[in-house]
Design a protein around this motif. Structure first.
Motif, PDB file in Angstrom:
ATOM      1  N   GLY A  90      -1.562  33.780 -29.952  1.00 54.60           N
ATOM      2  CA  GLY A  90      -1.958  32.561 -30.648  1.00 54.60           C
ATOM      3  C   GLY A  90      -1.031  31.396 -30.407  1.00 54.60           C
ATOM      4  O   GLY A  90      -1.449  30.257 -30.237  1.00 54.60           O
ATOM      5  N   SER A  91       0.275  31.679 -30.393  1.00 55.96           N
ATOM      6  CA  SER A  91       1.233  30.590 -30.238  1.00 55.96           C
ATOM      7  C   SER A  91       1.264  30.066 -28.823  1.00 55.96           C
ATOM      8  O   SER A  91       1.852  29.029 -28.540  1.00 55.96           O
ATOM      9  N   GLU A  92       0.619  30.801 -27.871  1.00 58.29           N
ATOM     10  CA  GLU A  92       0.638  30.390 -26.478  1.00 58.29           C
ATOM     11  C   GLU A  92      -0.628  29.661 -26.075  1.00 58.29           C
ATOM     12  O   GLU A  92      -0.883  29.410 -24.917  1.00 58.29           O
ATOM     13  N   GLN A  93      -1.461  29.327 -27.044  1.00 55.23           N
ATOM     14  CA  GLN A  93      -2.736  28.652 -26.737  1.00 55.23           C
ATOM     15  C   GLN A  93      -2.483  27.373 -25.961  1.00 55.23           C
ATOM     16  O   GLN A  93      -1.637  26.562 -26.307  1.00 55.23           O
ATOM     17  N   THR A  94      -3.257  27.192 -24.895  1.00 50.12           N
ATOM     18  CA  THR A  94      -3.120  25.986 -24.089  1.00 50.12           C
ATOM     19  C   THR A  94      -4.233  25.021 -24.413  1.00 50.12           C
ATOM     20  O   THR A  94      -5.315  25.409 -24.801  1.00 50.12           O
ATOM     21  N   ASN A  95      -3.968  23.746 -24.194  1.00 46.60           N
ATOM     22  CA  ASN A  95      -4.947  22.713 -24.502  1.00 46.60           C
ATOM     23  C   ASN A  95      -5.551  22.095 -23.264  1.00 46.60           C
ATOM     24  O   ASN A  95      -6.247  21.092 -23.330  1.00 46.60           O
TER      25      ASN A  95
ATOM     26  N   ASN B 149     -11.911  22.876 -21.203  1.00 43.99           N
ATOM     27  CA  ASN B 149     -12.019  24.288 -20.852  1.00 43.99           C
ATOM     28  C   ASN B 149     -12.828  25.011 -21.929  1.00 43.99           C
ATOM     29  O   ASN B 149     -12.428  25.054 -23.090  1.00 43.99           O
ATOM     30  N   VAL B 150     -13.970  25.553 -21.538  1.00 44.64           N
ATOM     31  CA  VAL B 150     -14.875  26.207 -22.478  1.00 44.64           C
ATOM     32  C   VAL B 150     -15.077  27.662 -22.073  1.00 44.64           C
ATOM     33  O   VAL B 150     -15.322  27.953 -20.906  1.00 44.64           O
TER      34      VAL B 150
ATOM     35  N   ILE C  37      -9.532  38.228 -24.177  1.00 43.17           N
ATOM     36  CA  ILE C  37      -8.759  37.605 -25.259  1.00 43.17           C
ATOM     37  C   ILE C  37      -7.936  36.448 -24.705  1.00 43.17           C
ATOM     38  O   ILE C  37      -7.845  35.380 -25.310  1.00 43.17           O
ATOM     39  N   GLN C  38      -7.375  36.657 -23.517  1.00 41.49           N
ATOM     40  CA  GLN C  38      -6.584  35.606 -22.883  1.00 41.49           C
ATOM     41  C   GLN C  38      -7.453  34.391 -22.563  1.00 41.49           C
ATOM     42  O   GLN C  38      -7.059  33.244 -22.805  1.00 41.49           O
ATOM     43  N   LYS C  39      -8.670  34.635 -22.036  1.00 36.93           N
ATOM     44  CA  LYS C  39      -9.577  33.526 -21.709  1.00 36.93           C
ATOM     45  C   LYS C  39      -9.974  32.758 -22.966  1.00 36.93           C
ATOM     46  O   LYS C  39     -10.082  31.526 -22.955  1.00 36.93           O
ATOM     47  N   LEU C  40     -10.207  33.475 -24.036  1.00 39.97           N
ATOM     48  CA  LEU C  40     -10.562  32.827 -25.300  1.00 39.97           C
ATOM     49  C   LEU C  40      -9.399  32.009 -25.830  1.00 39.97           C
ATOM     50  O   LEU C  40      -9.581  30.910 -26.360  1.00 39.97           O
ATOM     51  N   ASN C  41      -8.189  32.530 -25.690  1.00 42.57           N
ATOM     52  CA  ASN C  41      -7.002  31.816 -26.144  1.00 42.57           C
ATOM     53  C   ASN C  41      -6.755  30.537 -25.343  1.00 42.57           C
ATOM     54  O   ASN C  41      -6.316  29.524 -25.884  1.00 42.57           O
ATOM     55  N   GLU C  42      -7.038  30.603 -24.057  1.00 41.49           N
ATOM     56  CA  GLU C  42      -6.757  29.459 -23.184  1.00 41.49           C
ATOM     57  C   GLU C  42      -7.827  28.375 -23.273  1.00 41.49           C
ATOM     58  O   GLU C  42      -7.618  27.262 -22.789  1.00 41.49           O
ATOM     59  N   ALA C  43      -8.956  28.690 -23.868  1.00 43.79           N
ATOM     60  CA  ALA C  43     -10.053  27.725 -23.956  1.00 43.79           C
ATOM     61  C   ALA C  43      -9.763  26.636 -24.984  1.00 43.79           C
ATOM     62  O   ALA C  43      -9.092  26.880 -25.989  1.00 43.79           O
ATOM     63  N   ASN C  44     -10.286  25.442 -24.737  1.00 37.85           N
ATOM     64  CA  ASN C  44     -10.257  24.375 -25.735  1.00 37.85           C
ATOM     65  C   ASN C  44     -11.347  24.594 -26.774  1.00 37.85           C
ATOM     66  O   ASN C  44     -11.196  24.218 -27.927  1.00 37.85           O
TER      67      ASN C  44
ATOM     68  N   GLU D 210      -9.782  29.599 -36.460  1.00 38.47           N
ATOM     69  CA  GLU D 210      -8.670  29.009 -37.206  1.00 38.47           C
ATOM     70  C   GLU D 210      -7.924  27.971 -36.374  1.00 38.47           C
ATOM     71  O   GLU D 210      -7.241  27.101 -36.916  1.00 38.47           O
ATOM     72  N   ASP D 211      -8.038  28.077 -35.032  1.00 41.92           N
ATOM     73  CA  ASP D 211      -7.247  27.218 -34.149  1.00 41.92           C
ATOM     74  C   ASP D 211      -8.068  26.267 -33.284  1.00 41.92           C
ATOM     75  O   ASP D 211      -7.522  25.319 -32.726  1.00 41.92           O
ATOM     76  N   LYS D 212      -9.369  26.534 -33.141  1.00 38.10           N
ATOM     77  CA  LYS D 212     -10.157  25.701 -32.230  1.00 38.10           C
ATOM     78  C   LYS D 212     -11.629  25.761 -32.612  1.00 38.10           C
ATOM     79  O   LYS D 212     -12.043  26.648 -33.382  1.00 38.10           O
ATOM     80  N   ALA D 213     -12.419  24.851 -32.066  1.00 37.50           N
ATOM     81  CA  ALA D 213     -13.867  24.859 -32.298  1.00 37.50           C
ATOM     82  C   ALA D 213     -14.445  26.145 -31.716  1.00 37.50           C
ATOM     83  O   ALA D 213     -14.360  26.390 -30.521  1.00 37.50           O
ATOM     84  N   THR D 214     -15.019  26.958 -32.595  1.00 41.31           N
ATOM     85  CA  THR D 214     -15.626  28.230 -32.208  1.00 41.31           C
ATOM     86  C   THR D 214     -17.031  28.233 -32.787  1.00 41.31           C
ATOM     87  O   THR D 214     -17.211  28.392 -33.996  1.00 41.31           O
ATOM     88  N   VAL D 215     -18.014  28.025 -31.930  1.00 42.87           N
ATOM     89  CA  VAL D 215     -19.357  27.655 -32.385  1.00 42.87           C
ATOM     90  C   VAL D 215     -20.390  28.722 -32.049  1.00 42.87           C
ATOM     91  O   VAL D 215     -20.551  29.111 -30.889  1.00 42.87           O
ATOM     92  N   ALA D 216     -21.111  29.193 -33.070  1.00 43.48           N
ATOM     93  CA  ALA D 216     -22.256  30.090 -32.877  1.00 43.48           C
ATOM     94  C   ALA D 216     -23.499  29.220 -32.768  1.00 43.48           C
ATOM     95  O   ALA D 216     -23.968  28.658 -33.761  1.00 43.48           O
ATOM     96  N   VAL D 217     -24.050  29.089 -31.577  1.00 42.17           N
ATOM     97  CA  VAL D 217     -25.171  28.170 -31.381  1.00 42.17           C
ATOM     98  C   VAL D 217     -26.413  28.637 -32.140  1.00 42.17           C
ATOM     99  O   VAL D 217     -27.267  27.835 -32.514  1.00 42.17           O
ATOM    100  N   GLY D 218     -26.521  29.937 -32.387  1.00 47.02           N
ATOM    101  CA  GLY D 218     -27.667  30.457 -33.129  1.00 47.02           C
ATOM    102  C   GLY D 218     -27.740  29.925 -34.548  1.00 47.02           C
ATOM    103  O   GLY D 218     -28.832  29.849 -35.134  1.00 47.02           O
ATOM    104  N   ASP D 219     -26.586  29.535 -35.092  1.00 44.12           N
ATOM    105  CA  ASP D 219     -26.560  29.001 -36.457  1.00 44.12           C
ATOM    106  C   ASP D 219     -27.212  27.633 -36.566  1.00 44.12           C
ATOM    107  O   ASP D 219     -27.505  27.167 -37.664  1.00 44.12           O
TER     108      ASP D 219
END
Length: 315
Positions: free
Chosen positions: A22-27, A42-43, A84-91, A113-122
Motif C-alpha cells: 500500500g505504501s508503495e502505490q505509484t501515481n 494508468n487503469v 495485486i501489484q498491478k492493482l496497486n500501481e494503477a491510478n 481506501e486509496d484510489k477510485a475503485t469502480v464497479a461499473v455494474g452498480d
C-alpha cells in the motif's frame, strides 16, 4: 471445505500483500492534488468487457491493463501476487461488480481506501437488472444487454473526468461515439435474431450467462449450470436438460470459450442415447472475450460473433 479454505487463504494472502504494498502505490503521470492528467492515467480492469469501455472512452489518455484475458473464468478467478501489484500501481480500478469477481471482493474494498475503485455494474438502473437464482442478488452478466451496458459507459466517462478534468470534453466525445456504436450493434442484433423462427429461439449453453441476452432479444435461455460456474451440476441436471432437448426437438447447443466442453458434451451424448441428434452450434464468448488484436477481442466484435453464431445455427 477445500474450496472454502482455498478462498479464505487467497483472501488472507491478498490482504497481506495489500498491506505490504500500500505504501508503495505509484501515481503514474497523474498530478497529485488536482486530479488532472499530464499524460496518461494508468487503469487496471478485471474483465475484457470493462477494459474495452475504458479504452474507448479514455483514448490515448489511458493505459489499460486487464487482469482477465481470453478463456479466463471470472467466477473462479483468484488474484495472484502479480495482479495485486498491478492493482496497486494503477491510478484507477474498474471492475464489473455484482459479485462476478466473487473471490476478489475484499481486495476491491481495500483498494477503494486509496484510489477510485469502480464497479461499473452498480451504475445500471435497478429496473434493468435481472434477479439471480436465489433472488437475493442480481445476475452479473450485464454486458449482454446493451441498453444497460451503455450506463456503464457513462459511469466510466464520469470517473475518468473526475480523475482528469482537463480531458472532460475528450472523454465526453469518445463516450458519445462509443455509445452510438453500441446502439448500432443493438439494432443489428435485434434484426438478426428476428430471422430465427420463433419456435427455434432457444439458446442452450453450459452455464446461465445469457439471461440478459435472451431478455433483450427474445430468446429462451437454458444453462446446465447456474449463474456462476462455481455452482455444481450432476447427472440429474444433465438428464433434465437432455429430456428438454428431446421433448422440444431442440437441435443445437453451444459451448463457451471460458468453460470446458465436458458438460455440454455430456448433454449431446445423453440426447444421442435417446435417439435425438443434437449438434454443437458453435463457440460463444460468455464471461471472456477473444484474443487481443482480433475482432472478437473487442466488445463489439465479440457480441457480433455471438449473434452471428447463434443465428447461423438456429435459423
Amino acid at each position: 471445505m477445500k474450496k472454502w479454505l482455498a478462498s479464505v487463504g487467497t483472501a488472507i494472502l491478498a490482504v497481506f500483500l495489500l498491506s505490504a504494498c500500500g505504501s508503495e502505490q505509484t501515481n503514474g503521470d497523474v498530478a497529485e492534488g488536482n486530479g488532472t492528467s499530464s499524460e496518461t492515467i494508468n487503469v487496471t480492469t478485471t474483465t475484457g468487457q470493462v477494459a474495452d469501455i475504458v479504452k474507448h472512452v479514455g483514448g490515448d489518455k489511458v493505459e489499460v491493463t486487464s487482469l482477465m484475458g481470453p478463456g479466463v473464468d471470472p467466477h473462479l478467478y483468484q488474484a495472484s501476487q502479480g495482479d495485486i501489484q498491478k492493482l496497486n500501481e494503477a491510478n484507477m480500478i474498474f471492475y464489473n461488480g455484482l459479485h462476478l469477481e466473487g473471490k476478489m471482493g475484499e481486495i476491491f474494498e481495500k483498494m477503494s481506501e486509496d484510489k477510485a475503485t469502480v464497479a461499473v455494474g452498480d451504475s445500471i438502473p435497478e429496473d434493468l437488472l435481472l434477479a439471480a437464482d436465489d433472488s437475493t442478488a442480481h445476475d452479473p452478466h450485464v454486458w449482454f444487454d446493451i441498453k444497460g451496458w451503455i450506463h456503464a459507459v457513462d459511469a466510466v466517462e464520469e470517473e475518468l473526468t473526475k480523475q482528469s478534468p482537463d480531458n472532460e470534453e475528450l472523454f465526453k466525445e469518445n463516450a458519445a461515439n462509443y455509445k452510438k456504436e453500441l446502439e448500432d450493434l443493438d439494432a443489428y442484433a435485434k434484426e438478426q435474431i428476428k430471422t430465427i423462427p420463433e419456435e427455434s429461439r432457444v439458446l442452450v449453453t453450459a452455464h446461465d450467462a445469457f439471461a440478459y441476452f435472451g431478455h433483450a432479444y427474445g430468446l429462451e435461455v437454458m444453462g446446465l449450470q447456474g449463474l456462476s460456474t462455481d455452482s455444481e451440476y450432476g447427472l440429474k441436471d444433465v438428464q433434465a436438460l437432455v429430456d428438454t432437448l428431446v421433448e422440444r426437438n431442440i437441435k443445437a447447443v453451444f459451448i463457451e470459450s471460458s468453460i470446458s466442453e465436458k458438460s455440454i458434451s455430456a448433454v449431446v451424448e445423453g440426447a444421442k442415447k435417446q435417439g435425438h441428434e443434437v449438434v454443437i452450434g458453435g463457440e460463444l464468448f460468455s464471461d471472456a472475450m477473444g484474443e487481443e488484436g482480433t475482432e472478437e477481442g473487442t466488445y463489439v466484435g465479440m457480441f457480433k460473433h455471438n449473434v452471428d453464431t447463434i443465428v447461423s445455427s438456429l435459423k
